[in-house]
Design an enzyme around this catalytic site. Structure first.
Site, PDB file in Angstrom:
ATOM      1  CG  ASP A 108      -1.790   1.548   0.764  1.00 47.22           C
ATOM      2  OD1 ASP A 108      -2.477   1.656   0.104  1.00 47.22           O
ATOM      3  OD2 ASP A 108      -2.574   1.515   2.245  1.00 47.22           O
ATOM      4  CG  LEU A 167       8.876 -16.774  -4.456  1.00 51.59           C
ATOM      5  CD1 LEU A 167       9.255 -17.910  -2.812  1.00 51.59           C
ATOM      6  CD2 LEU A 167       9.946 -15.709  -4.440  1.00 51.59           C
ATOM      7  NE  ARG A 170      -4.922   7.332  -6.366  1.00 49.69           N
ATOM      8  CZ  ARG A 170      -4.231   6.433  -5.766  1.00 49.69           C
ATOM      9  NH1 ARG A 170      -4.376   7.304  -4.329  1.00 49.69           N
ATOM     10  NH2 ARG A 170      -4.548   5.678  -4.935  1.00 49.69           N
ATOM     11  CG  HIS A 184      -0.147   1.741  -8.982  1.00 48.01           C
ATOM     12  ND1 HIS A 184      -0.401   1.974  -8.020  1.00 48.01           N
ATOM     13  CD2 HIS A 184      -1.812   2.835  -9.772  1.00 48.01           C
ATOM     14  CE1 HIS A 184      -2.054   2.542  -7.725  1.00 48.01           C
ATOM     15  NE2 HIS A 184      -2.108   2.966  -8.557  1.00 48.01           N
TER      16      HIS A 184
HETATM   17  C1  IPE Z   1      -5.219  -2.309  -0.176  1.00 50.16           C
HETATM   18  O1  IPE Z   1      -4.479  -1.360  -0.165  1.00 50.16           O
HETATM   19  C2  IPE Z   1      -5.424  -3.227  -1.170  1.00 50.16           C
HETATM   20  C3  IPE Z   1      -4.146  -3.747  -1.880  1.00 50.16           C
HETATM   21  C4  IPE Z   1      -3.212  -2.998  -2.035  1.00 50.16           C
HETATM   22  C5  IPE Z   1      -3.893  -4.320  -3.634  1.00 50.16           C
HETATM   23  P1  IPE Z   1      -6.288  -0.290  -0.447  1.00 50.16           P
HETATM   24  O2  IPE Z   1      -5.715   0.974  -0.649  1.00 50.16           O
HETATM   25  O3  IPE Z   1      -7.006  -0.674  -1.481  1.00 50.16           O
HETATM   26  O4  IPE Z   1      -7.321  -0.040   0.883  1.00 50.16           O
HETATM   27  P2  IPE Z   1      -7.633   0.725   1.588  1.00 50.16           P
HETATM   28  O5  IPE Z   1      -9.017   0.875   0.862  1.00 50.16           O
HETATM   29  O6  IPE Z   1      -6.830   2.140   2.089  1.00 50.16           O
HETATM   30  O7  IPE Z   1      -8.370  -0.079   2.987  1.00 50.16           O
HETATM   31  C1  IPE Z   2      -1.918   0.084  -2.945  1.00 52.04           C
HETATM   32  O1  IPE Z   2      -1.408   0.962  -3.625  1.00 52.04           O
HETATM   33  C2  IPE Z   2      -1.784  -0.590  -4.636  1.00 52.04           C
HETATM   34  C3  IPE Z   2      -3.393  -1.112  -4.850  1.00 52.04           C
HETATM   35  C4  IPE Z   2      -4.054  -0.704  -4.728  1.00 52.04           C
HETATM   36  C5  IPE Z   2      -3.267  -1.854  -6.160  1.00 52.04           C
HETATM   37  P1  IPE Z   2      -2.517   2.300  -3.211  1.00 52.04           P
HETATM   38  O2  IPE Z   2      -3.116   2.901  -4.605  1.00 52.04           O
HETATM   39  O3  IPE Z   2      -4.283   2.023  -2.397  1.00 52.04           O
HETATM   40  O4  IPE Z   2      -1.972   3.747  -2.385  1.00 52.04           O
HETATM   41  P2  IPE Z   2      -2.947   4.405  -1.603  1.00 52.04           P
HETATM   42  O5  IPE Z   2      -2.900   3.991  -0.740  1.00 52.04           O
HETATM   43  O6  IPE Z   2      -3.538   5.221  -2.250  1.00 52.04           O
HETATM   44  O7  IPE Z   2      -1.409   5.308  -1.306  1.00 52.04           O
HETATM   45 MG    MG Z   3      -4.318   2.568  -0.286  1.00 48.00          MG
END
Ligand code: IPE
Ligand code: IPE
Ligand code: MG
Length: 224
Positions: free
Chosen positions: A12, A122, A25, A29
Site C-alpha cells: 500500500d 519460490l 497516482r 504504481h
Molecule cells: C489494499 O489497499 C489493497 C491492495 C494493496 C491491493 P487499499 O489502498 O485498497 O486499501 P484501503 O481501501 O485503503 O483499505
Molecule cells: C496500493 O497502493 C496499490 C493498489 C491498491 C493497487 P494505493 O494505490 O492504495 O496507494 P494509496 O494508499 O492511495 O497511497
Molecule cells: Mg491504499
C-alpha cells in the site's frame, strides 16, 4: 529462531507516493513495480518458499477507470516482459482472486500459471481481484453443496489457498493499520508488521529488518 515459510504483503502507498513525487497516482504504481522486483529477489535470497502479494482487491473496482486500466496494463506488460525470466529462476506464479479481466489478460494469467506450475524455488501468489469475504462465502457454499461435514479441514479444501500454508508474517506498507479484506481466515495466527514507509520507498533493508525481528518473536499459538 522462527522458521519463515510464507510472507504476505499488502503493498500500500503507491498513490500517495506518486502524488507526492510526480503529481500522478499512476506514476506511483509504476514505481511500486520496482519494489516488487527487489522484494522478490530478496525473498529468494532469504530462502522463503511462498510470497503472497496483494495487488488488487475486490473493492479496488471503485477507483477511477483510468487508474484501473493503468494498473492492469502495467501487470500485462510485466508478465509479457518478465514471465520467461521468472520461469528460468524456477519461480511459480499462482493467481488468487477472481479471474474476470479482459480476454487477453485472463489468457496471459492462465498461461503464466501453467508455464510455471512445476517450478519449486519460490511460489508467488498474486492476489488479484481478491476479497477474503468472497473467498470464504464461496468456500462455505461449495462445502455445503458437497454435503461434506463443516470442519476446518474441509473448509480449507475450498479456499483458493488450499495448497498454500498460512502466512507466517504479514507486512502492510503505507502507514495504515487495517487488513482491507485480505486473507482473513489465513492470517489467524500470523505475525503482523505495519510499516510506515510507502510501498515504492520500501527496500530490501527494511524487509530484512522486519524478517530479523520476526525470527526472534515468541510465537505461542495459544500455548505458553
Ligand atoms: C489494499 O489497499 C489493497 C491492495 C494493496 C491491493 P487499499 O489502498 O485498497 O486499501 P484501503 O481501501 O485503503 O483499505
Ligand atoms: C496500493 O497502493 C496499490 C493498489 C491498491 C493497487 P494505493 O494505490 O492504495 O496507494 P494509496 O494508499 O492511495 O497511497
Ligand atoms: Mg491504499
Amino acid at each position: 529462531m522462527n522458521p519463515l515459510n510464507h510472507v504476505a504483503i499488502i503493498m500500500d502507498g503507491n498513490g500517495r507516493w506518486g502524488i507526492k513525487n510526480k503529481n500522478s497516482r499512476n506514476a506511483g504504481h509504476r514505481a511500486g513495480l520496482n519494489t516488487v522486483e527487489k522484494i522478490i529477489k530478496e525473498t529468494i535470497k532469504q530462502k522463503i518458499k511462498f510470497l503472497t502479494l496483494y495487488a488488487f482487491s475486490t473493492e479496488n473496482w471503485k477507483r477511477p477507470k483510468k487508474e484501473i486500466n493503468y494498473l492492469f496494463n502495467l501487470l500485462e506488460n510485466f508478465l509479457i516482459n518478465r514471465i520467461e525470466e521468472l520461469h528460468k529462476q524456477n519461480i511459480r506464479l499462482k493467481i488468487i482472486g477472481i479471474k474476470s479481466f479482459s480476454n487477453n489478460l485472463n489468457k496471459l494469467l492462465s498461461s503464466s500459471e501453467r508455464k510455471t506450475s512445476k517450478n519449486t524455488k519460490l511460489q508467488i501468489n498474486l492476489a488479484l481481484n481478491y476479497g477474503s469475504k468472497f473467498e470464504l462465502l464461496n468456500a462455505f457454499k461449495n462445502l455445503q453443496k458437497s454435503k461434506g461435514k463443516i470442519s476446518e479441514k474441509n473448509l480449507k479444501k475450498y479456499l483458493q489457498t488450499k495448497d498454500i500454508p498460512d502466512p507466517d508474517l504479514l507486512i502492510r506498507t503505507g502507514n495504515t493499520k487495517r487488513l482491507s479484506n485480505f486473507l482473513l481466515w489465513q492470517l489467524a495466527y500470523s505475525e503482523i508488521h505495519f510499516e510506515k514507509k510507502l510501498w515504492p520507498d520500501f527496500n530490501e533493508k527494511d524487509y530484512n529488518k522486519i524478517i530479523k525481528n520476526y525470527r526472534s518473536i515468541k510465537r505461542n499459538f495459544g500455548n505458553i
